[in-house]
Design a protein around this motif. Structure first.
Motif, PDB file in Angstrom:
ATOM      1  N   GLN A  38     -26.985 -17.040 -13.274  1.00 25.89           N
ATOM      2  CA  GLN A  38     -28.333 -16.387 -13.436  1.00 25.89           C
ATOM      3  C   GLN A  38     -28.916 -17.016 -14.885  1.00 25.89           C
ATOM      4  O   GLN A  38     -27.965 -16.942 -15.685  1.00 25.89           O
ATOM      5  CB  GLN A  38     -28.327 -14.979 -13.318  1.00 25.89           C
ATOM      6  CG  GLN A  38     -29.715 -14.652 -13.445  1.00 25.89           C
ATOM      7  CD  GLN A  38     -30.744 -14.793 -12.621  1.00 25.89           C
ATOM      8  OE1 GLN A  38     -30.579 -14.425 -11.452  1.00 25.89           O
ATOM      9  NE2 GLN A  38     -31.872 -15.509 -12.773  1.00 25.89           N
ATOM     10  N   ARG A  40     -31.382 -16.859 -17.849  1.00 23.01           N
ATOM     11  CA  ARG A  40     -32.316 -15.929 -18.627  1.00 23.01           C
ATOM     12  C   ARG A  40     -32.919 -16.475 -19.649  1.00 23.01           C
ATOM     13  O   ARG A  40     -32.371 -17.320 -20.310  1.00 23.01           O
ATOM     14  CB  ARG A  40     -31.732 -14.525 -18.757  1.00 23.01           C
ATOM     15  CG  ARG A  40     -31.225 -13.792 -17.759  1.00 23.01           C
ATOM     16  CD  ARG A  40     -30.587 -12.444 -17.916  1.00 23.01           C
ATOM     17  NE  ARG A  40     -30.202 -11.627 -17.124  1.00 23.01           N
ATOM     18  CZ  ARG A  40     -30.929 -10.626 -16.274  1.00 23.01           C
ATOM     19  NH1 ARG A  40     -32.006 -10.724 -16.928  1.00 23.01           N
ATOM     20  NH2 ARG A  40     -30.637 -10.047 -15.304  1.00 23.01           N
ATOM     21  N   ALA A  45     -35.350 -12.919 -16.648  1.00 22.80           N
ATOM     22  CA  ALA A  45     -34.524 -13.766 -15.281  1.00 22.80           C
ATOM     23  C   ALA A  45     -35.457 -14.475 -14.767  1.00 22.80           C
ATOM     24  O   ALA A  45     -36.309 -14.305 -14.347  1.00 22.80           O
ATOM     25  CB  ALA A  45     -33.845 -12.858 -14.338  1.00 22.80           C
ATOM     26  N   THR A  48     -34.725 -16.871  -8.349  1.00 21.22           N
ATOM     27  CA  THR A  48     -33.893 -17.621  -7.173  1.00 21.22           C
ATOM     28  C   THR A  48     -34.593 -17.611  -5.998  1.00 21.22           C
ATOM     29  O   THR A  48     -35.897 -16.622  -5.799  1.00 21.22           O
ATOM     30  CB  THR A  48     -32.390 -17.320  -7.106  1.00 21.22           C
ATOM     31  OG1 THR A  48     -32.694 -15.739  -6.865  1.00 21.22           O
ATOM     32  CG2 THR A  48     -31.711 -17.205  -8.424  1.00 21.22           C
ATOM     33  N   ASP A  51     -34.595 -14.059  -4.621  1.00 18.92           N
ATOM     34  CA  ASP A  51     -34.606 -12.974  -5.435  1.00 18.92           C
ATOM     35  C   ASP A  51     -36.038 -12.803  -5.821  1.00 18.92           C
ATOM     36  O   ASP A  51     -36.843 -13.534  -6.581  1.00 18.92           O
ATOM     37  CB  ASP A  51     -33.821 -13.139  -6.805  1.00 18.92           C
ATOM     38  CG  ASP A  51     -33.691 -12.205  -7.596  1.00 18.92           C
ATOM     39  OD1 ASP A  51     -34.360 -11.108  -7.152  1.00 18.92           O
ATOM     40  OD2 ASP A  51     -33.459 -12.260  -8.829  1.00 18.92           O
TER      41      ASP A  51
END
Length: 358
Positions: A38, A40, A45, A48, A51
């Protein structure tokens, strides 16, 4: 931390729930890739594909009309690869988001042993149907990077493993075409000296096997793998200098490589004086064999024979080159064949050669 922030608003920007301009002076930002992959940026963040909960911060950032960061510092922390954090100073970032486009310019000074100023630019466009402005996996466009007086030995651990560059001093410019978050084409102009490039055939076989590309796997196995004179799989190709343009393209169907006026001097003093070449390889599919097309202009034959020691060519060809020591100039040449190197069929080739000798 954000010591000073200036925000400019207008009636149109308020109606769209965004700022006309945000100026951040002397920020200290953390860019992080966590152990789970992931990403950041300043704690936000990056989204994706599946997500939606992590999109809010990135969506807000890429919805602002203009964001300017002045005289900042950025810490790059790659936890996925377990590398020590590295700090970039004198960071200036300009981000513009007109309509469905995202454009940015980044200038930063890396650690002293990395080299001079780094420049990064991007021009991306998101599809009109995208629900999240910050989901970069929907973006298409071009990225550009330039490194002056770079020291590849210091940078090498932080470069993608597929680059393979272990050492080298000089300058490099890279253009990367992106389609829906995936790279499609890469072109590089380089002028490097004292170059070292890692050569790992095992990594190539594993990658192609994972993609079902049996042609490339066979290309680096079989009889070629039995050649004891071939360098080790993790050996390093050393060159005194490399200058010119090279690039490539890859997808699920195959790959394409090219060089343009690429001049190379080997560690032993052999010269490849600015030749150009193209290679187009299509992977085997079911009962259909792989297919390869190659063309070249202005190539020194003796230099190519020397370079072949480091390439995954059949053992018989490598032995023939060592025994006959060909020399001359290939003014132009082209070839086409089906199948792998140890089972070539339906091949044809033509060439215009001058001063040929053995």
């Amino acid at each position: 931390s954000l010591p000073e922030v200036k925000v400019a608003l207008s009636v149109p920007s308020l109606l769209r729930l965004r700022a006309e301009q945000i100026v951040i002076v002397a920020p200290q930002l953390l860019v992080q890739r966590a152990a789970d992959g992931q990403w950041r940026v300043a704690g936000l963040a990056l989204a994706t594909a599946g997500d939606s909960s992590a999109n809010d911060g990135a969506d807000w950032l890429f919805r602002q009309r203009e964001v300017l960061l002045q005289s900042g510092s950025v810490v790059w922390d790659d936890q996925l690869r377990g590398l020590p954090p590295v700090t970039f100073a004198d960071v200036n970032i300009l981000l513009r988001n007109p309509g469905l486009r995202h454009e940015w310019q980044i200038h930063a000074r890396p650690p002293a042993d990395w080299g001079d100023v780094l420049e990064l630019r991007g021009r991306m466009r998101q599809p009109i149907w995208a629900l999240h402005d910050g989901n970069w996996k929907h973006w298409s466009g071009q990225l550009y990077a330039e490194a002056r007086q770079l020291n590849a030995a210091a940078m090498a651990p932080y470069l993608p493993p597929s680059v393979g560059l272990q050492q080298g001093m000089g300058t490099a410019r890279v253009w990367l075409d992106v389609e829906r978050g995936q790279w499609k084409n890469v072109t590089a102009d380089i002028a490097l000296r004292d170059v070292g490039v890692r050569r790992s055939l095992q990594g190539l076989r594993d990658k192609q096997a994972g993609e079902g590309a049996n042609a490339v796997a066979a290309h680096t196995s079989g009889k070629a793998a039995e050649d004891t004179a071939k360098p080790a799989q993790d050996s390093v190709l050393l060159l005194r200098s490399v200058q010119g343009r090279l690039g490539g393209q890859a997808d699920e169907r195959g790959f394409r490589l090219f060089t343009d006026k690429l001049a190379v001097e080997s560690a032993s003093g052999q010269h490849w004086p600015g030749g150009s070449a193209k290679l187009n390889h299509v992977y085997a599919q079911g009962s259909r064999p792989s297919e390869t097309e190659a063309s070249a202009q202005s190539l020194d034959i003796a230099s190519l024979a020397e370079l072949a020691r480091w390439l995954p060519v059949p053992a018989e060809l490598r032995q023939w080159l060592a025994s006959n020591r060909p020399a001359g100039l290939i003014r132009s040449a082209s070839a086409h064949w089906r199948g792998d190197t140890d089972e070539v069929k339906d091949w044809r080739a033509k060439a215009e050669v001058s001063h040929l000798a053995f």
